[in-house]
Design an enzyme around this catalytic site. Structure first.
Site, mmCIF file in Angstrom:
data_model
loop_
_atom_site.group_PDB
_atom_site.id
_atom_site.type_symbol
_atom_site.label_atom_id
_atom_site.label_comp_id
_atom_site.label_asym_id
_atom_site.label_seq_id
_atom_site.Cartn_x
_atom_site.Cartn_y
_atom_site.Cartn_z
ATOM 1 N N HIS A 1 0.884 -1.339 -0.216
ATOM 2 C CA HIS A 1 0.163 0.323 -0.428
ATOM 3 C C HIS A 1 0.859 1.125 -0.070
ATOM 4 O O HIS A 1 1.375 2.120 -0.863
ATOM 5 C CB HIS A 1 -0.946 0.236 1.126
ATOM 6 C CG HIS A 1 -2.108 -0.702 1.519
ATOM 7 N ND1 HIS A 1 -2.506 -1.849 2.150
ATOM 8 C CD2 HIS A 1 -2.972 -1.358 0.474
ATOM 9 C CE1 HIS A 1 -3.206 -2.675 2.106
ATOM 10 N NE2 HIS A 1 -3.696 -2.476 1.328
ATOM 11 N N LYS B 1 -16.076 -7.730 6.742
ATOM 12 C CA LYS B 1 -14.677 -8.577 6.761
ATOM 13 C C LYS B 1 -14.573 -8.600 7.794
ATOM 14 O O LYS B 1 -15.237 -7.416 9.313
ATOM 15 C CB LYS B 1 -14.267 -7.144 6.065
ATOM 16 C CG LYS B 1 -14.459 -7.729 4.787
ATOM 17 C CD LYS B 1 -13.035 -7.217 4.264
ATOM 18 C CE LYS B 1 -12.307 -6.953 2.625
ATOM 19 N NZ LYS B 1 -12.089 -6.897 1.788
ATOM 20 N N ARG C 1 -1.511 -5.766 -8.018
ATOM 21 C CA ARG C 1 -0.565 -6.454 -7.862
ATOM 22 C C ARG C 1 0.144 -7.529 -8.832
ATOM 23 O O ARG C 1 0.389 -7.844 -8.905
ATOM 24 C CB ARG C 1 -1.069 -7.606 -6.757
ATOM 25 C CG ARG C 1 -0.478 -6.575 -5.122
ATOM 26 C CD ARG C 1 -1.627 -7.347 -4.088
ATOM 27 N NE ARG C 1 -2.601 -7.287 -4.538
ATOM 28 C CZ ARG C 1 -3.832 -7.986 -3.299
ATOM 29 N NH1 ARG C 1 -3.590 -7.577 -2.089
ATOM 30 N NH2 ARG C 1 -5.170 -7.764 -3.649
ATOM 31 N N SER D 1 -2.812 -8.090 3.256
ATOM 32 C CA SER D 1 -3.425 -7.976 4.430
ATOM 33 C C SER D 1 -4.253 -8.629 4.915
ATOM 34 O O SER D 1 -3.311 -9.519 6.255
ATOM 35 C CB SER D 1 -4.082 -7.027 4.606
ATOM 36 O OG SER D 1 -4.086 -5.544 4.211
HETATM 37 P P1 ADP Z 1 -9.863 -3.522 -0.457
HETATM 38 O O1 ADP Z 1 -10.596 -4.568 0.953
HETATM 39 O O2 ADP Z 1 -11.176 -2.733 -0.913
HETATM 40 O O3 ADP Z 1 -9.542 -4.770 -1.260
HETATM 41 P P2 ADP Z 1 -7.264 -3.104 0.450
HETATM 42 O O4 ADP Z 1 -6.856 -2.804 2.014
HETATM 43 O O5 ADP Z 1 -6.974 -5.074 0.959
HETATM 44 O O6 ADP Z 1 -8.433 -3.191 -0.030
HETATM 45 O O7 ADP Z 1 -6.904 -3.463 -0.412
HETATM 46 C C1 ADP Z 1 -6.693 -1.169 -1.229
HETATM 47 C C2 ADP Z 1 -6.387 -1.203 -2.327
HETATM 48 O O8 ADP Z 1 -4.222 -1.343 -2.229
HETATM 49 C C3 ADP Z 1 -6.570 -2.382 -3.903
HETATM 50 O O9 ADP Z 1 -6.373 -0.964 -4.713
HETATM 51 C C4 ADP Z 1 -5.702 -3.205 -3.677
HETATM 52 O O10 ADP Z 1 -5.519 -3.734 -4.954
HETATM 53 C C5 ADP Z 1 -4.680 -2.603 -3.054
HETATM 54 N N1 ADP Z 1 -2.905 -3.296 -2.581
HETATM 55 C C6 ADP Z 1 -3.125 -4.313 -1.330
HETATM 56 N N2 ADP Z 1 -2.735 -4.629 -1.226
HETATM 57 C C7 ADP Z 1 -1.490 -4.026 -2.791
HETATM 58 C C8 ADP Z 1 0.286 -4.678 -2.901
HETATM 59 N N3 ADP Z 1 0.734 -5.409 -1.955
HETATM 60 N N4 ADP Z 1 0.341 -3.402 -3.589
HETATM 61 C C9 ADP Z 1 -0.184 -3.185 -4.154
HETATM 62 N N5 ADP Z 1 -1.415 -3.162 -3.771
HETATM 63 C C10 ADP Z 1 -2.173 -3.477 -2.741
#
Ligand code: ADP
Length: 162
Positions: free
Chosen positions: A21, A45, A94, A131
């Site tokens: 992130h 969630k 990703r 996450s």
């Molecule tokens: P959500 O529940 O909305 O998917 P996340 O916190 O999992 O929330 O992800 C938020 C954003 O960050 C999404 O666009 C997700 O694809 C992106 N994201 C999650 N992990 C990574 C990572 N390792 N690298 C780049 N982007 C990521």
């Protein structure tokens, strides 16, 4: 042609925020006039950290990054974007597996609210970081020092012990 002020929101669960992130946030900074990291309250969630805890961890990490802020919101992302007068939704990618879901989400958001989504690909180093996996590995006591910032490691240790 005069350029409009571009405010982007980066919505997500961030439970917890990872280096993936943060990589997306840092790549986005030069592209937008303002970036608001937006932690969604997702009651459906399984949450490890409360929205406030998630916001506080991110706030520490972006304290020295100009034009970036963090807050939390409830409800639909497009409604929040409208309220914040954001012209762009930022999302991270990703892998190709992310693309299918993100494409559908972006098309829907454009259809219902005429808002554009901008995607930033993460560094290949973080292409496998999620996450969900971070929470699982932390609960089993694994070493996550390459994948999450130190303040998040400390919070996870507080939750799961050493
Ligand atoms: P959500 O529940 O909305 O998917 P996340 O916190 O999992 O929330 O992800 C938020 C954003 O960050 C999404 O666009 C997700 O694809 C992106 N994201 C999650 N992990 C990574 C990572 N390792 N690298 C780049 N982007 C990521």
């Amino acid at each position: 042609m005069a350029k409009n002020f571009v405010r982007a929101i980066f919505p997500g669960s961030f439970d917890p925020v990872t280096n993936g992130h943060l990589d997306v946030i840092h790549r986005a900074v030069p592209l937008f006039d303002e970036l608001v990291v937006a932690v969604v309250h997702n009651s459906h969630k399984n949450q490890l950290f409360s929205p406030k805890e998630r916001v506080d961890m991110i706030a520490e990490l972006i304290a020295d990054t100009p034009n970036v802020s963090v807050e939390s919101f409830d409800g639909l992302t497009v409604e929040y974007a409208k309220k914040r007068q954001a012209n762009v939704i930022l999302r991270g990618l990703r892998s190709l597996t992310d693309v299918q879901y993100e494409f559908q989400l972006a098309m829907t958001n454009r259809a219902v609210a005429s808002i554009e989504t901008v995607f930033i690909m993460t560094s290949e180093r973080y292409g496998f970081t999620s996450s969900t996996l971070i929470r699982e590995i932390a609960s089993l006591g694994g070493d996550l020092s390459n994948l999450i910032p130190q303040n998040v490691q400390a919070q996870l240790r507080g939750r799961f012990g050493d």
